[in-house]
Write an enzyme that holds these catalytic residues in place. Sequence first.
Site, PDB file in Angstrom:
ATOM      1  N   ASP A 126       0.873  -1.175   0.000  1.00  0.00           N
ATOM      2  CA  ASP A 126       0.000   0.000   0.000  1.00  0.00           C
ATOM      3  C   ASP A 126       0.913   1.230   0.000  1.00  0.00           C
ATOM      4  O   ASP A 126       2.132   1.103   0.201  1.00  0.00           O
ATOM      5  CB  ASP A 126      -0.879  -0.016   1.264  1.00  0.00           C
ATOM      6  N   SER A 127       0.312   2.388  -0.181  1.00  0.00           N
ATOM      7  CA  SER A 127       1.091   3.625  -0.067  1.00  0.00           C
ATOM      8  C   SER A 127       1.643   3.788   1.344  1.00  0.00           C
ATOM      9  O   SER A 127       2.623   4.491   1.548  1.00  0.00           O
ATOM     10  CB  SER A 127       0.198   4.822  -0.388  1.00  0.00           C
TER      11      SER A 127
ATOM     12  N   CYS B 280     -10.834   3.504   0.599  1.00  0.00           N
ATOM     13  CA  CYS B 280      -9.384   3.624   0.782  1.00  0.00           C
ATOM     14  C   CYS B 280      -9.051   2.772   1.995  1.00  0.00           C
ATOM     15  O   CYS B 280      -9.762   2.836   3.014  1.00  0.00           O
ATOM     16  CB  CYS B 280      -9.007   5.082   1.030  1.00  0.00           C
ATOM     17  N   THR B 281      -7.995   1.971   1.904  1.00  0.00           N
ATOM     18  CA  THR B 281      -7.729   1.005   2.972  1.00  0.00           C
ATOM     19  C   THR B 281      -7.343   1.681   4.294  1.00  0.00           C
ATOM     20  O   THR B 281      -7.513   1.094   5.360  1.00  0.00           O
ATOM     21  CB  THR B 281      -6.639   0.007   2.533  1.00  0.00           C
ATOM     22  N   HIS B 282      -6.841   2.906   4.236  1.00  0.00           N
ATOM     23  CA  HIS B 282      -6.555   3.630   5.479  1.00  0.00           C
ATOM     24  C   HIS B 282      -7.838   3.903   6.281  1.00  0.00           C
ATOM     25  O   HIS B 282      -7.817   3.957   7.504  1.00  0.00           O
ATOM     26  CB  HIS B 282      -5.897   4.978   5.170  1.00  0.00           C
TER      27      HIS B 282
ATOM     28  N   TYR C 142      -0.571   8.678  -1.743  1.00  0.00           N
ATOM     29  CA  TYR C 142      -0.662   8.580  -3.209  1.00  0.00           C
ATOM     30  C   TYR C 142      -1.840   9.424  -3.719  1.00  0.00           C
ATOM     31  O   TYR C 142      -1.865   9.841  -4.857  1.00  0.00           O
ATOM     32  CB  TYR C 142      -0.928   7.124  -3.638  1.00  0.00           C
ATOM     33  N   GLY C 143      -2.833   9.588  -2.838  1.00  0.00           N
ATOM     34  CA  GLY C 143      -4.108  10.172  -3.268  1.00  0.00           C
ATOM     35  C   GLY C 143      -4.040  11.586  -3.808  1.00  0.00           C
ATOM     36  O   GLY C 143      -4.955  12.034  -4.489  1.00  0.00           O
TER      37      GLY C 143
ATOM     38  N   CYS D 103      -4.516  -1.245  -1.957  1.00  0.00           N
ATOM     39  CA  CYS D 103      -4.660   0.200  -2.101  1.00  0.00           C
ATOM     40  C   CYS D 103      -5.568   0.484  -3.293  1.00  0.00           C
ATOM     41  O   CYS D 103      -5.266   0.064  -4.415  1.00  0.00           O
ATOM     42  CB  CYS D 103      -3.278   0.800  -2.325  1.00  0.00           C
ATOM     43  N   ASN D 104      -6.669   1.154  -3.035  1.00  0.00           N
ATOM     44  CA  ASN D 104      -7.609   1.482  -4.118  1.00  0.00           C
ATOM     45  C   ASN D 104      -6.970   2.438  -5.128  1.00  0.00           C
ATOM     46  O   ASN D 104      -7.179   2.328  -6.330  1.00  0.00           O
ATOM     47  CB  ASN D 104      -8.860   2.148  -3.532  1.00  0.00           C
ATOM     48  N   THR D 105      -6.182   3.380  -4.609  1.00  0.00           N
ATOM     49  CA  THR D 105      -5.579   4.400  -5.467  1.00  0.00           C
ATOM     50  C   THR D 105      -4.562   3.777  -6.423  1.00  0.00           C
ATOM     51  O   THR D 105      -4.581   4.040  -7.636  1.00  0.00           O
ATOM     52  CB  THR D 105      -4.894   5.477  -4.594  1.00  0.00           C
TER      53      THR D 105
HETATM   54  N1  DGL Z   1      -4.624   3.370   1.113  1.00  0.00           N
HETATM   55  C1  DGL Z   1      -4.774   3.889  -0.175  1.00  0.00           C
HETATM   56  C2  DGL Z   1      -6.084   3.526  -0.839  1.00  0.00           C
HETATM   57  O1  DGL Z   1      -6.638   2.487  -0.559  1.00  0.00           O
HETATM   58  C3  DGL Z   1      -4.313   5.260  -0.533  1.00  0.00           C
HETATM   59  C4  DGL Z   1      -3.991   6.261   0.458  1.00  0.00           C
HETATM   60  C5  DGL Z   1      -3.125   7.367  -0.091  1.00  0.00           C
HETATM   61  O2  DGL Z   1      -1.937   7.162  -0.123  1.00  0.00           O
HETATM   62  O3  DGL Z   1      -3.661   8.419  -0.467  1.00  0.00           O
HETATM   63  O4  DGL Z   1      -6.572   4.230  -1.672  1.00  0.00           O
END
Ligand code: DGL
Length: 249
Positions: free
Chosen positions: A9-10, A180-182, A41-42, A72-74
């Site tokens: 993930d990011s 987003c996984t966070h 990453y977003g 990570c979705n992004t």
């Molecule tokens: N955890 C990431 C996601 O699922 C991205 C978070 C990020 O770095 O902006 O999208």
Amino acid sequence: MERPIGIFDSGVGGISVLREAVRVLPEEKFLFVGDNKNAPYGSKTREEIITCVDSVVEQLLEQNIKALVIACNTATAAAAKELRARLPIPVIGMEPALKPAHLIRKEGQIIVLATPATLRMEKFADLMEKYGEGAVPVPGCGIVECVESGHIDDAEIEGVLHGLLDAPLRNKTDAIVLGCTHYVFVKNALARVAPHVPLVDGNMGTVQQLNRVLKERGIRRAEGKGSYALDTTGDRKVYIPLMERLMNL
Ligand code: DGL
């Protein structure tokens, strides 16, 4: 098969997927990398995200992984297609869980909380086309920064969530998609900001997909004791303890 599964993930958000994966696939060996040096990453462009992803994937491939999970979705929206075309191993990605949320929708709206980059990407437009009726995308600006600094259940994250959600929550809401996984780590704070609104995430769906793919390819490790190892591109003294804390929540 003895080879490990790579997962990245990011940052620390992907730990929410790893946690689920370890529970569902206790015989497997997982190698997790958080690209904390480059998170979030977003707020990056697609090209910038691809550059970051390629470097993390390179690091995992050196460890002879048998499958790659993009937790990570992004990163999935930006890079999964290219990775699938280029890598000889299966690549499991994720997308905001709009499909399951759509199934529980009544007459209210579905708030889709995701990073600005995810919401901008073509993959998300395709998802909205299919399951987007009544969906309201909300960029989750500021949440990832809170989680990366360990603020998951305090006044700071609650303030960020109020700022993002108070206005959209004035309309009747049937569910909030955690795209987003966070965001999975701020569920307690979210439950205070949006009481009684179901929170839907894609983590279990992703792990089930991983399980299916491993079985189909005949590379699932079915016995023995599994393990996981945590790594980061950032400061190990800061991020490994945070990952361990989140892993044991
Ligand atoms: N955890 C990431 C996601 O699922 C991205 C978070 C990020 O770095 O902006 O999208």
